[in-house]
Design an enzyme around this catalytic site. Structure first.
Site, short mmCIF file in Angstrom:
data_model
loop_
_atom_site.label_atom_id
_atom_site.label_comp_id
_atom_site.label_asym_id
_atom_site.label_seq_id
_atom_site.Cartn_x
_atom_site.Cartn_y
_atom_site.Cartn_z
N HIS A 115 0.83 -1.20 0.00
CA HIS A 115 0.00 0.00 0.00
C HIS A 115 0.86 1.25 0.00
O HIS A 115 0.54 2.23 -0.67
CB HIS A 115 -0.97 -0.04 1.18
CG HIS A 115 -1.92 -1.20 1.06
ND1 HIS A 115 -3.01 -1.17 0.21
CD2 HIS A 115 -1.91 -2.42 1.62
CE1 HIS A 115 -3.63 -2.33 0.28
NE2 HIS A 115 -2.99 -3.11 1.12
N ARG A 153 -0.06 7.71 -10.14
CA ARG A 153 -1.21 6.83 -9.99
C ARG A 153 -2.26 7.46 -9.07
O ARG A 153 -3.43 7.64 -9.46
CB ARG A 153 -0.72 5.51 -9.37
CG ARG A 153 -1.80 4.60 -8.84
CD ARG A 153 -1.16 3.52 -7.97
NE ARG A 153 -2.16 2.72 -7.28
CZ ARG A 153 -2.79 3.09 -6.17
NH1 ARG A 153 -2.55 4.27 -5.62
NH2 ARG A 153 -3.68 2.29 -5.61
N GLY A 197 -12.18 -3.20 -3.81
CA GLY A 197 -10.79 -3.42 -3.38
C GLY A 197 -10.21 -2.13 -2.84
O GLY A 197 -9.24 -1.60 -3.38
N GLU A 242 -18.06 -10.80 -4.16
CA GLU A 242 -19.02 -11.89 -4.33
C GLU A 242 -19.82 -12.11 -3.05
O GLU A 242 -20.94 -12.63 -3.10
CB GLU A 242 -18.29 -13.22 -4.65
CG GLU A 242 -17.64 -13.29 -6.00
CD GLU A 242 -16.17 -12.89 -5.96
OE1 GLU A 242 -15.81 -12.02 -5.13
OE2 GLU A 242 -15.39 -13.44 -6.75
N GLU A 271 -9.35 0.72 -8.15
CA GLU A 271 -7.98 0.73 -8.67
C GLU A 271 -7.66 -0.71 -9.03
O GLU A 271 -7.00 -1.42 -8.29
CB GLU A 271 -7.02 1.26 -7.61
CG GLU A 271 -5.83 1.97 -8.16
CD GLU A 271 -4.87 1.12 -8.99
OE1 GLU A 271 -5.30 0.50 -9.99
OE2 GLU A 271 -3.69 1.13 -8.67
N GLU A 303 -3.07 -7.80 -12.16
CA GLU A 303 -3.62 -8.19 -10.86
C GLU A 303 -4.92 -8.98 -10.95
O GLU A 303 -5.45 -9.43 -9.93
CB GLU A 303 -3.83 -6.95 -9.97
CG GLU A 303 -2.52 -6.29 -9.58
CD GLU A 303 -2.75 -5.07 -8.71
OE1 GLU A 303 -3.26 -5.23 -7.59
OE2 GLU A 303 -2.42 -3.97 -9.14
#
Lengths: 260, 260
Positions: free
Chosen positions: B66, B75, B99, B150, B164, B173
């Protein structure tokens, strides 16, 4: 072969082990002694090859690891120097190289006059090690055994063990255990182990740039207070070993012997 | 919760989901609609949480990842700019952040005036994200849901998805699938996805220094012919993706659109 490690493959090229050229040098077991010993070996419980072992050996089949280790000239030349400084002892003798990787130390030993070198390697890099030995016309001296030291068979006692078992902070790679297994299985009484002792120095250090970059950083992230990350960031930045070069002024104490 | 992922922990702080403050804004399902929908959801087969998922989510619980992502100003500021450029659309709306990691994009959305942000995160960094939200007095707007898209439950449709999801070479990813699941589960028709399109440029490059350092290197290693390593070294050096900066003269063609 004893044990059930999937890396103890029968690739053909390991079959030379035990089929010595019959020169009958000191320490070569006779065939019947050999069979008895093997029988005993088979009865000993061998630690089975775990998933961890497989991941560990798989790691060493990556070329980049070997490139990095070999390119470390201080490391590689120290081993070469140690081998050539013991040339008088090694010449004409039998050597086992524990975790030979690309076979470089085995080849140094052959260059130093070893009569025979058993190069033991559990990872698949053993395939390349065998090709390298052939390409350097050393197949008559260096025998690559693809398997763990627990599992491969060498039918004679050895005079010398060489091994690059040292990892980060000396013990990190946990390979010393394999050297000890090799010693107990094959080394003659009074035989040579290279290296056989080591000293680990430790000193307190500080690293303020790293602290502010990885810990204080979270106090203000694009204007957001992320101080909640501090405990985890401290743990992550300083709770795990880190390999890096620091300047002398960051060393706070004289180095002390941590372990010998 | 549907599914059986070990990361769908009940930590208490996710329980706010669905217990909205009763402002009855557009898109909030009524309680009975909600229960019917949940019943349907439960009858749909959910992809179970695999060992791979667990390793993947565990990776994102490491602070260093992170730190690295957030410190990438190009970014992070691109995302912030995109969010504030859509401030007119986002203000007063419901957002889901797929995420969310440390929650930085969720907080940007709250700063841009979102009425509510569901910050979904499967890895344990969700615990920190929740603390960060509290420390910034945004608990009334940002609801951290610790689980996979989910598995978590959001009892209203959302106007905006931010995520992201882009990794190395755009798709590395493999997180795009989660954005699509979030879209299918919660996004209103005509809702906004940030980002919603991407262009991947590709160009042929050369890298002679790397080639000689990692491939030619093996031709002569301390005087030993290790050419047997060449096939493996080529495969290892250039068969796997590599992220590095190269100089313009090493780019051999004009960039072409590889994917849109």
């Amino acid at each position: 072969m004893a044990g059930g490690c999937v890396y103890s493959r029968e690739d053909g090229y390991g079959d030379d082990a035990g089929n010595g050229d019959g020169d009958g040098g000191d320490g070569v077991s006779t065939s019947s002694q050999w069979k008895e010993k093997q029988q005993e070996e088979r009865e000993k419980p061998t630690r089975p090859c775990t998933d961890f072992d497989m991941a560990y050996f798989n790691f060493y089949s990556h070329v980049g690891i070997h490139e990095e280790m070999i390119k470390d000239r201080i490391r590689t030349e120290s081993y070469r120097n140690a081998i050539f400084q013991h040339q008088n002892y090694i010449a004409g003798k039998v050597v086992v190289d524990v975790g030979c990787g690309t076979g470089i130390l085995s080849i140094f030993c052959a260059q130093a006059g070893a009569r025979r070198v058993y190069a033991v390697e559990a990872s698949d890099i053993a395939v390349q090690a065998n090709k390298i030995v052939k390409a350097n016309n050393l197949s008559d001296k260096v025998i690559v055994l693809h398997g763990r030291v627990e599992d491969v068979e060498i039918d004679e006692e050895v005079d010398v063990i060489v091994s690059e078992w040292m990892g980060y902070i000396l013990l990190y790679e946990s390979m010393l255990g394999s050297v000890i297994i090799a010693r107990d299985r094959w080394l003659k009484p009074g035989g040579l182990i290279l290296p056989s002792n080591a000293t680990l120095y430790m000193a307190l250090v500080t690293h303020p740039d790293r602290y502010s970059g990885s810990v204080d950083f979270w106090r203000n992230v694009y204007g957001i207070d992320m101080s909640a990350m501090l405990p985890l960031a401290k743990q992550s930045a300083f709770g795990e070993p880190s390999v890096e070069s620091i300047t002398a002024e960051n060393v706070l104490t004289l180095p002390q012997v941590g372990m010998e």
